[in-house]
Design a protein around this motif. Sequence first.
Motif, short mmCIF file in Angstrom:
data_model
loop_
_atom_site.label_atom_id
_atom_site.label_comp_id
_atom_site.label_asym_id
_atom_site.label_seq_id
_atom_site.Cartn_x
_atom_site.Cartn_y
_atom_site.Cartn_z
N PRO A 56 14.79 -10.50 -17.45
CA PRO A 56 15.07 -10.44 -16.01
C PRO A 56 14.82 -9.05 -15.42
O PRO A 56 14.24 -8.93 -14.33
N ALA A 57 15.23 -8.00 -16.11
CA ALA A 57 15.03 -6.64 -15.60
C ALA A 57 13.54 -6.29 -15.55
O ALA A 57 13.08 -5.64 -14.60
N ILE A 58 12.79 -6.73 -16.55
CA ILE A 58 11.35 -6.45 -16.57
C ILE A 58 10.66 -7.18 -15.43
O ILE A 58 9.81 -6.61 -14.73
N GLU A 59 11.02 -8.45 -15.23
CA GLU A 59 10.42 -9.21 -14.13
C GLU A 59 10.77 -8.60 -12.78
O GLU A 59 9.92 -8.54 -11.88
N GLN A 60 12.00 -8.13 -12.61
CA GLN A 60 12.42 -7.49 -11.35
C GLN A 60 11.63 -6.20 -11.12
O GLN A 60 11.14 -5.95 -10.03
N ALA A 61 11.52 -5.39 -12.16
CA ALA A 61 10.76 -4.14 -12.04
C ALA A 61 9.30 -4.42 -11.72
O ALA A 61 8.68 -3.72 -10.91
N ASN A 62 8.73 -5.47 -12.33
CA ASN A 62 7.35 -5.83 -12.04
C ASN A 62 7.19 -6.24 -10.58
O ASN A 62 6.23 -5.83 -9.92
N ALA A 63 8.13 -7.04 -10.08
CA ALA A 63 8.06 -7.46 -8.68
C ALA A 63 8.14 -6.25 -7.75
O ALA A 63 7.42 -6.17 -6.75
N GLU A 64 9.01 -5.29 -8.08
CA GLU A 64 9.13 -4.08 -7.27
C GLU A 64 7.83 -3.26 -7.32
O GLU A 64 7.39 -2.73 -6.30
N ASP A 65 7.23 -3.17 -8.51
CA ASP A 65 5.96 -2.44 -8.65
C ASP A 65 4.87 -3.10 -7.81
O ASP A 65 4.10 -2.41 -7.12
N LEU A 66 4.79 -4.42 -7.87
CA LEU A 66 3.78 -5.14 -7.09
C LEU A 66 3.99 -4.95 -5.59
O LEU A 66 3.04 -4.78 -4.84
N ALA A 67 5.24 -4.97 -5.18
CA ALA A 67 5.54 -4.80 -3.76
C ALA A 67 5.19 -3.38 -3.29
O ALA A 67 4.75 -3.18 -2.16
N ALA A 68 5.37 -2.39 -4.16
CA ALA A 68 5.11 -1.00 -3.79
C ALA A 68 3.64 -0.61 -3.95
O ALA A 68 3.20 0.39 -3.37
N ALA A 69 2.87 -1.39 -4.67
CA ALA A 69 1.49 -1.02 -4.99
C ALA A 69 0.64 -0.68 -3.77
O ALA A 69 -0.10 0.30 -3.80
N PRO A 70 0.72 -1.45 -2.67
CA PRO A 70 -0.11 -1.08 -1.51
C PRO A 70 0.21 0.32 -0.96
O PRO A 70 -0.69 1.00 -0.46
N SER A 71 1.44 0.77 -1.12
CA SER A 71 1.80 2.10 -0.61
C SER A 71 1.14 3.22 -1.41
O SER A 71 1.11 4.36 -0.98
N TYR A 72 0.60 2.88 -2.58
CA TYR A 72 -0.14 3.86 -3.39
C TYR A 72 -1.62 3.82 -3.08
O TYR A 72 -2.42 4.46 -3.75
N GLY A 73 -2.00 3.01 -2.10
CA GLY A 73 -3.40 2.93 -1.71
C GLY A 73 -4.21 1.97 -2.55
O GLY A 73 -5.44 2.00 -2.52
N LEU A 74 -3.54 1.12 -3.33
CA LEU A 74 -4.25 0.16 -4.16
C LEU A 74 -4.70 -1.04 -3.32
O LEU A 74 -3.98 -1.49 -2.44
#
Length: 80
Positions: A56-74
């Motif tokens: 569950p923690a890994i899946e949550q962190a992955n979702a957060e990473d995916l949500a933040a990815a556009p802010s890194y210019g990806l």
Amino acid sequence: MATIAPTAAPPADLAANCREVAQRAKAAPVQMAVLGSGVKIEWLRRSAEMLRDNVPAIEQANAEDLAAAPSYGLTAAEID
């Protein structure tokens, strides 16, 4: 049961963070080469256990990473 600690804020310099992670990954095989097979097997077992215990923690962190990815210019292609 082992747990994964919450991650800190994203690094200010994503490129530098990626380089640092890549350097550690490159050094790992050299360090692992000198270990006995029993140590490596136990490390693999423990790693698998930690992954299973923290889905569950890994899946949550992955979702957060995916949500933040556009802010890194990806781009969408880089994120997918």
